[in-house]
Design a protein around this motif. Structure first.
Motif, mmCIF file in Angstrom:
data_model
loop_
_atom_site.group_PDB
_atom_site.id
_atom_site.type_symbol
_atom_site.label_atom_id
_atom_site.label_comp_id
_atom_site.label_asym_id
_atom_site.label_seq_id
_atom_site.Cartn_x
_atom_site.Cartn_y
_atom_site.Cartn_z
ATOM 1 N N PRO A 147 0.868 -1.182 0.000
ATOM 2 C CA PRO A 147 0.000 0.000 0.000
ATOM 3 C C PRO A 147 0.910 1.240 0.000
ATOM 4 C CG PRO A 147 0.042 -1.032 2.174
ATOM 5 C CD PRO A 147 0.928 -1.853 1.303
ATOM 6 N N GLY A 148 1.000 1.890 -1.135
ATOM 7 C CA GLY A 148 1.874 3.066 -1.252
ATOM 8 C C GLY A 148 3.287 2.682 -1.653
ATOM 9 N N PRO A 149 4.091 3.688 -2.027
ATOM 10 C CA PRO A 149 5.459 3.406 -2.471
ATOM 11 C C PRO A 149 6.324 2.940 -1.296
ATOM 12 C CG PRO A 149 5.095 5.775 -2.297
ATOM 13 C CD PRO A 149 3.781 5.123 -2.009
ATOM 14 N N LEU A 150 7.370 2.183 -1.633
ATOM 15 C CA LEU A 150 8.322 1.711 -0.634
ATOM 16 C C LEU A 150 9.005 2.909 0.030
ATOM 17 C CD1 LEU A 150 9.803 -0.894 0.385
ATOM 18 C CD2 LEU A 150 11.488 -0.481 -1.413
ATOM 19 N N ALA A 151 8.973 2.949 1.347
ATOM 20 C CA ALA A 151 9.641 4.053 2.051
ATOM 21 C C ALA A 151 11.141 4.003 1.772
ATOM 22 C CB ALA A 151 9.371 3.936 3.553
ATOM 23 N N ILE A 211 19.257 3.947 8.142
ATOM 24 C CA ILE A 211 18.040 4.331 8.852
ATOM 25 C C ILE A 211 16.855 3.886 8.002
ATOM 26 C CG2 ILE A 211 16.668 6.299 9.623
ATOM 27 C CD1 ILE A 211 19.361 7.811 9.976
ATOM 28 N N ALA A 212 15.950 3.125 8.603
ATOM 29 C CA ALA A 212 14.804 2.625 7.829
ATOM 30 C C ALA A 212 13.512 3.049 8.507
ATOM 31 C CB ALA A 212 14.869 1.106 7.731
ATOM 32 N N LYS A 213 12.462 3.179 7.698
ATOM 33 C CA LYS A 213 11.160 3.474 8.275
ATOM 34 C C LYS A 213 10.542 2.147 8.694
ATOM 35 C CE LYS A 213 7.275 6.517 8.065
ATOM 36 N NZ LYS A 213 6.488 7.492 7.288
ATOM 37 N N MET A 214 10.327 2.009 9.976
ATOM 38 C CA MET A 214 9.845 0.711 10.481
ATOM 39 C C MET A 214 9.215 0.889 11.859
ATOM 40 S SD MET A 214 13.563 -0.929 11.464
ATOM 41 C CE MET A 214 14.723 -0.090 12.550
ATOM 42 N N TYR A 215 8.505 -0.118 12.288
ATOM 43 C CA TYR A 215 8.094 -0.134 13.687
ATOM 44 C C TYR A 215 9.335 -0.377 14.508
ATOM 45 C CZ TYR A 215 3.189 0.394 12.958
ATOM 46 O OH TYR A 215 1.983 0.935 12.639
ATOM 47 N N GLY A 257 5.569 -0.465 19.646
ATOM 48 C CA GLY A 257 6.525 0.476 19.061
ATOM 49 C C GLY A 257 5.820 1.549 18.248
ATOM 50 N N VAL A 258 6.618 2.391 17.592
ATOM 51 C CA VAL A 258 6.049 3.426 16.710
ATOM 52 C C VAL A 258 6.576 3.204 15.292
ATOM 53 C CG1 VAL A 258 5.848 5.119 18.560
ATOM 54 C CG2 VAL A 258 7.947 5.033 17.176
ATOM 55 N N TYR A 259 5.827 3.703 14.321
ATOM 56 C CA TYR A 259 6.253 3.597 12.925
ATOM 57 C C TYR A 259 7.035 4.855 12.598
ATOM 58 C CZ TYR A 259 5.867 2.636 7.889
ATOM 59 O OH TYR A 259 6.137 2.371 6.572
ATOM 60 N N ALA A 260 8.350 4.728 12.509
ATOM 61 C CA ALA A 260 9.201 5.913 12.358
ATOM 62 C C ALA A 260 10.541 5.522 11.748
ATOM 63 C CB ALA A 260 9.435 6.533 13.740
ATOM 64 N N PHE A 261 11.274 6.531 11.296
ATOM 65 C CA PHE A 261 12.635 6.267 10.835
ATOM 66 C C PHE A 261 13.526 6.005 12.052
ATOM 67 C CE2 PHE A 261 11.161 8.372 6.954
ATOM 68 C CZ PHE A 261 11.757 7.581 5.980
ATOM 69 N N HIS A 304 1.304 -0.866 9.231
ATOM 70 C CA HIS A 304 0.900 0.537 9.370
ATOM 71 C C HIS A 304 -0.361 0.822 8.562
ATOM 72 C CE1 HIS A 304 1.249 4.795 10.083
ATOM 73 N NE2 HIS A 304 1.227 5.037 8.784
ATOM 74 N N PHE A 305 -0.458 0.207 7.397
ATOM 75 C CA PHE A 305 -1.619 0.443 6.544
ATOM 76 C C PHE A 305 -2.747 -0.561 6.770
ATOM 77 C CE2 PHE A 305 1.553 3.017 4.320
ATOM 78 C CZ PHE A 305 0.815 4.168 4.081
ATOM 79 N N GLY A 306 -2.667 -1.279 7.894
ATOM 80 C CA GLY A 306 -3.781 -2.141 8.279
ATOM 81 C C GLY A 306 -3.955 -3.396 7.443
ATOM 82 N N GLN A 307 -2.909 -3.788 6.743
ATOM 83 C CA GLN A 307 -3.016 -4.977 5.892
ATOM 84 C C GLN A 307 -2.797 -6.277 6.678
ATOM 85 O OE1 GLN A 307 -3.449 -4.648 2.198
ATOM 86 N NE2 GLN A 307 -4.239 -2.804 3.174
ATOM 87 N N ILE A 308 -2.132 -6.163 7.804
ATOM 88 C CA ILE A 308 -1.876 -7.359 8.620
ATOM 89 C C ILE A 308 -2.168 -7.036 10.084
ATOM 90 C CG2 ILE A 308 -0.089 -8.279 7.063
ATOM 91 C CD1 ILE A 308 2.010 -7.197 9.049
#
Lengths: 450, 450
Positions: free
Chosen positions: A24-28, A316-320, A301-305, A350-354
């Protein structure tokens, strides 16, 4: 009544499934920790071969599995899919429980599914040696096995305290020709600087990563290999879910829920991603990632870089994330201790897919013992998280009086983890939930990335 | 090119093969140690169910496998037959090497093949509990597993020193619900009398046998179960060879030599007996039993009547023996420590129907490491004897420039035996050959039976 569904070797998948185009959306983007700009392939060539770098960002939905990799996969793949009839009976559930068993690999877990192609691509690129880190030793032993298959040398920085606590995993790596170096070591700047501060440092996975990456970056003939988290690792693991789909087809079934334990995320991604792909065709399948309450990345956790490692050297990756300062408690029995999570799994969550759920370890071991007494196989402590969730889903189905088809991945056997079972059976396994207070603290140090 | 040959669950054998009618000469009698007369069924009913007693002396060539036993076999059977292509290549041999892998059982060895039917027949006979002994723990864990499958209690007298040295096998038995009692114990006369003489006795397999038999004989609801040596155990293990024959048929092959490691003899018998049966049809197959030089029963013992145990309580059987006083050295890593051998294997060897060879343990571990680095699987120390012999047969074929088809049984994996590999890899594994002098001594005490 059939217990196992087997496939022929010719049915080992010929392609891996890449979830990136279906996100869902482009790869961060992934960020270079020094420049704070998106990582370029050039940033990665000192430690990865180009084939792996390409897979990391590929938008091709299907990626060919090289024939020499399939050749080695034949030593244990296709892995069996079991119907857990005896467990169903014990639970008195109307649910059907299937489990895909990855413990049949020589290393006893799913890890070689990615270790083999990683060794292969490096060999093809003219690399002579791979460096990696290991904690409990599952990944280190799998990479040693893979290197032995392709004639590569393998250097494994093993967290020092684990070398002492898990001497048998060390022996397993050495048996397959791997060189095990207790970390922190005198061989790298990263190791030496830690030892200078604390000569008796027990080490940590973060330090071991720093040592392995430095070793790879500073030797032209040496590359680095990682056992989870990254996109290409999740990609390689999709053989699990792809085979399971074929096997369920033979059984005339399709899962209502797919369950995998989730640390770095490659096991969960491996079993779940191929089923997510079916949603476009209107299939309604829930995918449930199960993590330990002692390292509740997705659920707390939080969804953040965030940095990939404690030393802030990894991208640095965008992840929980629980914050790169997160310190998993030593009392936790299994693996699944990484502060972050696969960026792919994170983005889907994050996008509610799982879905995600956390369990304390005593509940998991309880489920694992029930499983072992009815199905025979002793689950690895990591896999016991998936076992617990599958049991709970089956019990819920009973309470609701509903049929339900449950698929979970039994990612490995626990015969090298009997010390943990011993603690559990003697009532000495500490239960533990990571305190919210500590999470708030470690989350205060996230990098600032736009 | 295929690596594994698999069978469907429907191809699990429906009958075991009984070698007794095909023996050279009549089955030698078994002698009651008190009366010195042939054992009668009545002598055995206190510890065995009638179905097992009948199998012990049956002259039927084929014996039906009960459907509930086949149901449990489905959890791991049919076991895979591998073609060791990577090992062949490493050896540069023209020989084809096949191995039947029994490490896929939940216990990691072939032992459950007999534990399951033994538990079943006892359950059918109304027995509530089984008692047994275990040294290294392979058999004890397999029987605990089997009892858990059929809802029986399981009491395991485990040699005290092994409880300390192999705590993980103990945990494995407990995980499957077994009750482990360090032997010698206070629970039996046999145990108490040893403890009275030596309160810190480390125990021995002989003492543990005495305790388990006494426990069974003195409780009406309890029977005894043995993991090797006896005819019915060899019978149950023939599923190994029967499946292998079917699998080789699929490969279009037939072995020139069949190799199994040999302690009590049930693993060797299991893989070899079904091939011996083909001799009547003119097939020329060599069968090679491989034993440790530290317990060289077939190669250095004599064919004579001897007690089954040190305490002279077990029946007297005609077998190859080193004498019931034989003390296997503590330094020996694997199992295969019994002073005698299966009467069936012994009779076949005495009449020249099979061959035997002994290896020192360092040669075996060397072979096992070579095997693991090419085939992946880590062999159990016991199985490494068969690995070594298979490698030597393949090298001989190369030297002679001859094609040859080799089949060996890889009876189990070694992931619970990493301490032994650790000793080997660090050069600390003592090599040892049992001295002729000591054998002569222990052979001086054989019972006098006509």
């Amino acid at each position: 009544m059939q217990t196992k569904i087997l496939l022929e070797e010719s049915q080992i998948p010929k392609q891996w499934y890449n979830v990136i185009p279906d996100l869902p959306g482009p790869l961060a983007p992934v960020i270079n920790p020094r420049t704070l700009k998106p990582v370029t392939p050039d940033d990665l060539t000192p430690i990865f071969p180009m084939a792996i770098i390409e897979q990391e960002v590929s938008t091709q939905r299907w990626i060919d599995i090289p024939e020499p990799v399939r050749e080695i996969y034949r030593l244990w793949r296709p892995s069996p899919l079991f119907r857990a009839r005896r467990l169903e009976q014990a639970l008195g559930t109307p649910a059907k429980i299937y489990y895909k068993y990855e413990g049949v690999s020589p290393a006893g877990s799913h890890k070689p599914n990615s270790a083999i192609p990683q060794a292969y691509y490096n060999k093809q690129a003219g690399i002579r040696r791979l460096a990696t880190e290991t904690g409990a030793g599952q990944w280190g032993s799998s990479l040693a096995l893979a290197c032995s298959m392709f004639g590569l040398e393998c250097t494994i920085y093993m967290v020092k305290v684990s070398c002492t606590q898990k001497p048998y995993r060390k022996s397993l790596m050495e048996l397959w020709g791997g060189k095990v170096i207790p970390s922190p070591s005198e061989f790298t700047n990263a190791g030496r600087s830690i030892l200078a501060q604390d000569p008796s440092s027990p080490g940590s996975l973060g330090i071991a990563i720093s040592e392995a990456v430095e070793d790879a970056a500073s030797h032209a003939d040496t590359n680095y290999a990682l056992g989870s988290v990254l996109n290409h690792v999740c990609l390689h693991q999709t053989v699990i879910g792809l085979e399971a789909k074929e096997q369920l087809k033979i059984a005339g079934d399709y899962p209502d829920v797919v369950i995998g334990c989730c640390g770095g995320g490659s096991n969960f991604g491996g079993v779940a991603f191929p089923f997510l792909a079916d949603r476009a065709a209107g299939r309604q399948v829930r995918c449930l990632a199960v993590e330990p309450a002692s390292c509740p990345t997705l659920t707390k956790g939080v969804y953040a870089f965030d940095y990939g490692d404690t030393a802030k050297m990894a991208p640095i990756a965008k992840m929980y994330t629980l914050g790169h300062d997160f310190m998993p408690p030593g009392i936790h029995a299994g693996g699944l201790r990484y502060h972050g999570d696969s960026p792919l799994v994170s983005q889907l969550y994050h996008f509610g897919q799982i879905e995600a759920r956390a369990y304390r370890q005593n509940a998991c071991f309880e489920g694992a013992v029930l499983f072992a007494r009815h199905e025979g196989i002793v689950p690895a402590p990591e896999s016991s998280h998936a076992v617990r969730a599958a049991i709970d889903e089956a019990v819920l189905a009973k309470e609701e009086g509903k049929e339900r088809t449950i698929l979970f991945c039994l990612s490995g056997h626990g015969q090298l983890d009997m010390a943990a079972y011993d603690s559990f059976l003697s009532g000495n396994l500490e239960d533990y939930e990571y305190p919210e207070e500590s999470i708030r603290k470690s989350l205060a140090n996230l990098p600032e990335v736009e």
